[in-house]
Write an enzyme that holds these catalytic residues in place. Sequence first.
Site, PDB file in Angstrom:
ATOM      1  CD1 TRP A 141      12.552 -13.354  -0.296  1.00 36.96           C
ATOM      2  CD2 TRP A 141      11.534 -12.420   1.479  1.00 36.96           C
ATOM      3  NE1 TRP A 141      11.602 -14.232   0.151  1.00 36.96           N
ATOM      4  CE2 TRP A 141      10.961 -13.691   1.238  1.00 36.96           C
ATOM      5  CE3 TRP A 141      11.055 -11.651   2.529  1.00 36.96           C
ATOM      6  CZ2 TRP A 141       9.934 -14.199   2.020  1.00 36.96           C
ATOM      7  CZ3 TRP A 141      10.036 -12.152   3.317  1.00 36.96           C
ATOM      8  CH2 TRP A 141       9.471 -13.419   3.060  1.00 36.96           C
ATOM      9  CB  THR A 167      -9.553  -3.119   2.065  1.00 34.52           C
ATOM     10  OG1 THR A 167     -10.165  -4.101   1.221  1.00 34.52           O
ATOM     11  CG2 THR A 167      -9.492  -3.659   3.480  1.00 34.52           C
ATOM     12  CE  LYS A 221       8.670 -14.442  -1.850  1.00 33.14           C
ATOM     13  NZ  LYS A 221       7.259 -14.199  -2.098  1.00 33.14           N
ATOM     14  CD  GLU A 256      -7.419  -4.834   6.526  1.00 28.95           C
ATOM     15  OE1 GLU A 256      -6.906  -3.689   6.487  1.00 28.95           O
ATOM     16  OE2 GLU A 256      -7.439  -5.587   5.544  1.00 28.95           O
TER      17      GLU A 256
HETATM   18  P1  ADP Z   1      -5.389  -1.162   0.801  1.00 27.24           P
HETATM   19  O1  ADP Z   1      -5.102  -2.412   1.583  1.00 27.24           O
HETATM   20  O2  ADP Z   1      -6.491  -1.321  -0.131  1.00 27.24           O
HETATM   21  O3  ADP Z   1      -4.169  -0.528   0.192  1.00 27.24           O
HETATM   22  P2  ADP Z   1      -5.306   0.328   3.262  1.00 27.24           P
HETATM   23  O4  ADP Z   1      -5.470   1.778   3.313  1.00 27.24           O
HETATM   24  O5  ADP Z   1      -5.953  -0.471   4.327  1.00 27.24           O
HETATM   25  O6  ADP Z   1      -5.888  -0.093   1.863  1.00 27.24           O
HETATM   26  O7  ADP Z   1      -3.772   0.017   3.150  1.00 27.24           O
HETATM   27  C1  ADP Z   1      -2.997  -0.502   4.175  1.00 27.24           C
HETATM   28  C2  ADP Z   1      -1.636  -0.817   3.620  1.00 27.24           C
HETATM   29  O8  ADP Z   1      -0.995   0.365   3.164  1.00 27.24           O
HETATM   30  C3  ADP Z   1      -0.681  -1.400   4.618  1.00 27.24           C
HETATM   31  O9  ADP Z   1      -0.877  -2.777   4.762  1.00 27.24           O
HETATM   32  C4  ADP Z   1       0.666  -1.076   3.991  1.00 27.24           C
HETATM   33  O10 ADP Z   1       1.022  -2.000   2.990  1.00 27.24           O
HETATM   34  C5  ADP Z   1       0.413   0.241   3.335  1.00 27.24           C
HETATM   35  N1  ADP Z   1       0.893   1.320   4.204  1.00 27.24           N
HETATM   36  C6  ADP Z   1       0.183   2.074   5.064  1.00 27.24           C
HETATM   37  N2  ADP Z   1       0.956   2.994   5.683  1.00 27.24           N
HETATM   38  C7  ADP Z   1       2.211   2.809   5.206  1.00 27.24           C
HETATM   39  C8  ADP Z   1       3.481   3.422   5.451  1.00 27.24           C
HETATM   40  N3  ADP Z   1       3.621   4.443   6.286  1.00 27.24           N
HETATM   41  N4  ADP Z   1       4.549   2.943   4.777  1.00 27.24           N
HETATM   42  C9  ADP Z   1       4.424   1.920   3.912  1.00 27.24           C
HETATM   43  N5  ADP Z   1       3.267   1.308   3.636  1.00 27.24           N
HETATM   44  C10 ADP Z   1       2.174   1.732   4.266  1.00 27.24           C
END
Ligand code: ADP
Length: 538
Positions: free
Chosen positions: A442, A180, A437, A327
Amino acid sequence: MDGLMMDYPLTIAHLFDRVGRFFPRTELVTRRPDKSIHRSSYGDFHARAQKLANALQRLGVKPGDRVATLGWNTQRHLEAYFAVPLSGAVLHTLNPRLSATDLAYIMNHAGDQVLLVDDVLYPVFERFAHEVKPKHVIVWGHGGPVPPNTIDYEQLIEPEIPSFAVPRIEENQALGLCYTSGTTGRPKGVVYSHRAVVLHSMVSAMPDSLGLGQADVMMPVVPMFHVNAWGLPFTAVMTGTKQVFPGPHLDPASLLGLIASEKVTFTAGVPTLWLGILDALDKNPGAFDTSSLKAMVVGGAAAPQSMIEAFEKRHKLNVLHAWGMTETTPLGTVSRLKPHLDGRPDAERFKTRASQGLAVPFVDVRAVGESGAPVAWDGKSMGELQVRGPWVARSYFQNPVEADKFTMDGWFRTGDIVTFDAEGYMRITDRSKDVIKSGGEWISSVELENALMGHPAVKEAAVVGLPHPKWTERPVACVVLREGATATPAELREFLEPMFAKYCLPDAFVFMAAIPRSAAGKFLKSALREQLKDYKLE
Ligand code: ADP
C-alpha cells in the site's frame, strides 16, 4: 440506588439561556455582503432567536419538522442554529457549493418544510427551486425588496415577542441534520441529537482539545453549512465566547483584516484556506497584524507538515491539526504535543503535530487490518479507522443501503486508512478508495502529496493511483506550480527520493493549472482519475 443525581437533559436550551443571562454584552460581529461590519451582542441574539422561534411556530413549524438554511457564516445563521432546535424542529444546513442536482436531492430527501436563505445565495436556490417544495422561503435580506413569494426575515420576526416558551426537549431528540458533501458518493444524511452537540461542545472546549473560553474571540471560517462549522458556534455559545462571522468574504485579505480588527484569537478552516493565508502573509510582510491569534484549527483534509512549519517559523502562528467527519459531529482527534514530546528536536515535533493526533475524550478508536483484527499501534501497521462515541452516528438518515458502514459490534467504519504510533498519535495515510495498491504494497497518496507540497515550487499536489499491467496500480502526481516557479519531473523525483522507499515514488508527474475540488474544498480524486483515464504509464 437512592441519593443519585438528577436526570437533567443535555440540550442546547441550557446553553441558550446561559449565554443570554451571563454574556448579553459579549459581541457578535458579522461582515455583510457589501463588506460593511454589523456589530451586535449575545443579548440581541438571544432576543432575536426567540422572535424567530415564535415566528416559525406561527408559520406552522412542528417538532420534528426540518428547517433548511442556505447561508454564509452570519449572526442570523446563528439565530437559526438555536431558534430551530429550540422550537423542537431540526436544523438542516445546505451547502451552496453543491450542484443543483445534489441540492434538490438533499432537500427532497430531508423533506425540508421551510428554507432560510441569504439574499446573495438566492440565485443558487433558483437553480433548483422548481424541483423542491418548501412551504415557506424566508430571505435574509439587506434592505431591498425580497424575491416574489418569499418572506423578508426582518419583517417576519419584527412583530414577535422576544420570549419563547421552549417546549420540553428530550436530550436524544434530533437537533440538526447535515449531509456528507459526497466526496465518495451520493450525499448521506447524519442526524445530530441535542445530547451529542452538548457533549461535543464540552469536549471541544477543553484546553487539550480545541480549547475555547470566554476570553477568546472565535472566527469560524469553516462554513456553518459544513458540519455546523465543526460545531464551533455551539461551543462558543456554551463558553460565552465572542464570535466573528466573515459572511461571504473568505479571501485571505478580508479574513486577515478581521483577525487584526477584531483581535481574533481562534479560527478554523480547511487546509486550502490556510495555504491562501500563508501565501498572503508571505507576500505582504508586516501588512497584517496576527499577533492576537493563539490557534488556527486545520482539518477536513490533511494539513501538510510544511505548512504547519511555515506558519510557526515564519509567522509565529500555531496550527492545530484535527480530524473529523460529518458522521462524528465532527471532532475525533486533535494533534497537541504531550509535554514530554515538546522538548524533542524540531523534525520530530513537527512530524507529530502534522499527524491527526490523539482521540479526544469519549471517542474510542481502533484500526482494523485486512484480517479483520485491530492492527498494532507501532506507527507502521495500517488499518481502517473505526470509531465510536456519544457523538458518532449509529446510522444514516433514511438510508438502509449504507448500513454496512456500521459494524455489528457498534463501531462506525470511517473509510480512512490510518496508523497509530505507540503514543497513540493517529496518522491518516489515505481514504480507503484512494490508497494506491502497488505490487501487494500500500502506498499512501497523502504522504506523497504532503512531501511534494514541501517543495518550494509546488503550490498544490494530489497523487492518484492509475491502473498498471504489472503492478495493479502506480502513483501519478498531479502538480500545480506556484506563480512564476518552475520544476521538472526529474527535480521533483529527486526531491522525494530521500523521503520514500523507491517503489513509492510516482511514475509520472503531470503539471496542471488546478486540481479539481469537492464542494468542501477537498481534492476530488474521482474527478482527477477520470481526467487521467487515458494517461498511459510507461
Ligand atoms: P466528505 O466525506 O464528503 O469528504 P466530511 O467533511 O465528512 O465530508 O469528510 C470527512 C473526511 O475528511 C474524513 O473521513 C477524512 O478522510 C477527511 N479528513 C478530515 N480531517 C482530516 C485531516 N485532518 N487529515 C486528513 N483527512 C481528513
